[in-house]
Design a protein around this motif. Structure first.
Motif, short mmCIF file in Angstrom:
data_model
loop_
_atom_site.label_atom_id
_atom_site.label_comp_id
_atom_site.label_asym_id
_atom_site.label_seq_id
_atom_site.Cartn_x
_atom_site.Cartn_y
_atom_site.Cartn_z
N ASN A 161 8.80 -7.87 -5.72
CA ASN A 161 7.37 -8.02 -5.97
C ASN A 161 6.87 -9.44 -5.68
N LEU B 213 1.24 -3.25 -3.04
CA LEU B 213 2.34 -4.09 -3.47
C LEU B 213 3.60 -3.27 -3.74
N ARG B 214 3.45 -2.16 -4.45
CA ARG B 214 4.62 -1.35 -4.78
C ARG B 214 5.26 -0.73 -3.54
N ASN C 134 7.11 -3.46 -1.79
CA ASN C 134 8.37 -3.72 -2.48
C ASN C 134 9.41 -2.65 -2.12
N PRO D 18 2.11 -4.68 -11.48
CA PRO D 18 3.48 -5.18 -11.33
C PRO D 18 3.56 -6.68 -11.59
N THR E 196 4.55 -10.25 -10.72
CA THR E 196 4.87 -11.01 -9.51
C THR E 196 5.20 -12.46 -9.85
N SER F 201 -2.31 -0.97 -7.29
CA SER F 201 -1.10 -1.73 -6.96
C SER F 201 -0.24 -1.02 -5.91
N GLY G 4 10.96 -3.56 -9.31
CA GLY G 4 10.07 -4.45 -8.55
C GLY G 4 10.81 -5.70 -8.09
#
Length: 268
Positions: A217, A152-153, A156, A70, A72, A149, A214
Motif C-alpha cells: 500500500n 489503491l487496493r 497493491n 487502507p 499507507t 480505495s 496491504g
C-alpha cells in the motif's frame, strides 16, 4: 289606546343571515386549520422520509466506496523486480529491447481500460519479440476523484502478483474485469482474490496474505505521489522512449503505428 304593533320580520332575517354567515366563516376557518394541519403533517412526513432516504444513500455510498481506508503509513515495500527511481516501475519485457513504453495507469480508470483493450495484443506481441520493454507505473487518480480505495487496493494486488511472477496476466485480468467507474468493487480484497483465480497458480496463501495485509500500500501511495509530482494530467499517460504518443487527437496513435515505430527503432 290600542297596542302598537311592531313588525320584526326583516330584522329577524338579517340577524339570522348574519349568524349563518358567521357560522360559515367559522366553519371555513376550521376547515382551513384542518387543511393546514394536514399540510404540515405531510411536510414533516416528507422531510423525515427524505432524511431517511438520504441517510440510506449515504450509507450505500460509504459501503460502496471503501470507507475503510487502507493504511499507507507503513514502510515502503517495493514488489519483487521493481526498478527505476525509488523502485516505482514494474518492468515487463527484455532489458535489451530498443524501445521502452512507459504506461501510467489506474485500474479503476475507464480510459486506461480502453487503451489496454485496444493495444494489449500489440504490446504483448512486441514484448515477446524482444522489441519492446514496458514500464508500468501505477496511480490512484480515481480514488481521489470518485472516492473509495479500489485503485489503491487493486494496485497493491497487482504488486502482489508481481511478487509471484504473474503481473502481466493479472494486470490484464483486472482491466478485462474492470467495474464501472462509480462502482468501487476493487475495494474488496475478496473480489481481487477471486479475479486472481483466473490466473493459473496465482492464488496462494502468500498472495492472499499480501493482498489482505496491504503489503505494498505505501509503495502504491508513493507511486501516486510521483504521478502527481510529474503533472501528467491524467491516466493513461503513455510515452514511447520518453515522448508522449497517446491522446493527441491531431496525431492519434494506432496499434499499427505503435508497432511500426517500435520495429523501426529495433532496426536502427
Amino acid at each position: 289606546m290600542p297596542p302598537r304593533f311592531v313588525w320584526r320580520g326583516v330584522s329577524d332575517k338579517n340577524r339570522e343571515g348574519k349568524r349563518n354567515a358567521r357560522e360559515r366563516i367559522a366553519a371555513e376557518r376550521e376547515r382551513e386549520k384542518a387543511r393546514e394541519r394536514r399540510r404540515r403533517t405531510l411536510i414533516v412526513g416528507a422531510t423525515v422520509a427524505c432524511v431517511l432516504a438520504l441517510a440510506a444513500v449515504i450509507g450505500v455510498i460509504a459501503a460502496n466506496t471503501g470507507e475503510d481506508k487502507p493504511d499507507t503509513s507503513g514502510p515502503v515495500a517495493a514488489p519483487t523486480g521493481a526498478s527505476g527511481q525509488d523502485s516505482l516501475v514494474i518492468p515487463v519485457g527484455q532489458d535489451t529491447a530498443k524501445s521502452t513504453l512507459t504506461v501510467w495507469e489506474d485500474f479503476r480508470c475507464p480510459a486506461c481500460k480502453n487503451f489496454e483493450d485496444q493495444y494489449r495484443s500489440t504490446i504483448h506481441e512486441l514484448t515477446e519479440a524482444g522489441q519492446l520493454r514496458v514500464e508500468y507505473r501505477l496511480a490512484t487518480l480515481i480514488d481521489k476523484n470518485m472516492g473509495g480505495s479500489g485503485s489503491l487496493r487493486a494496485a497493491n494486488a497487482a504488486a502482489c502478483s508481481q511478487d509471484a511472477g504473474k503481473f502481466t496476466a493479472y494486470h490484464d485480468v483486472l482491466f478485462e474485469n474492470q467495474p464501472e467507474e462509480t462502482d468501487d468493487a476493487f475495494a474488496e480484497n475478496s473480489k481481487l482474490i477471486e479475479l486472481a483465480g483466473k490466473v493459473d497458480g496465482l492464488v496462494t496463501p502468500t498472495f492472499e496474505k499480501c493482498v489482505n495485509d496491504g503489503t505494498h500500500n505505501s509503495w502504491v501511495a508513493k507511486s501516486n505521489e510521483a504521478f502527481e509530482a510529474a503533472n501528467l494530467g491524467g491516466t493513461p499517460t503513455v510515452l514511447l522512449n520518453g515522448k508522449k504518443v497517446y491522446g493527441d487527437p491531431q496525431n492519434p496513435l494506432t496499434p499499427q503505428k505503435l508497432k511500426q515505430m517500435v520495429e523501426d527503432a529495433a532496426k536502427a
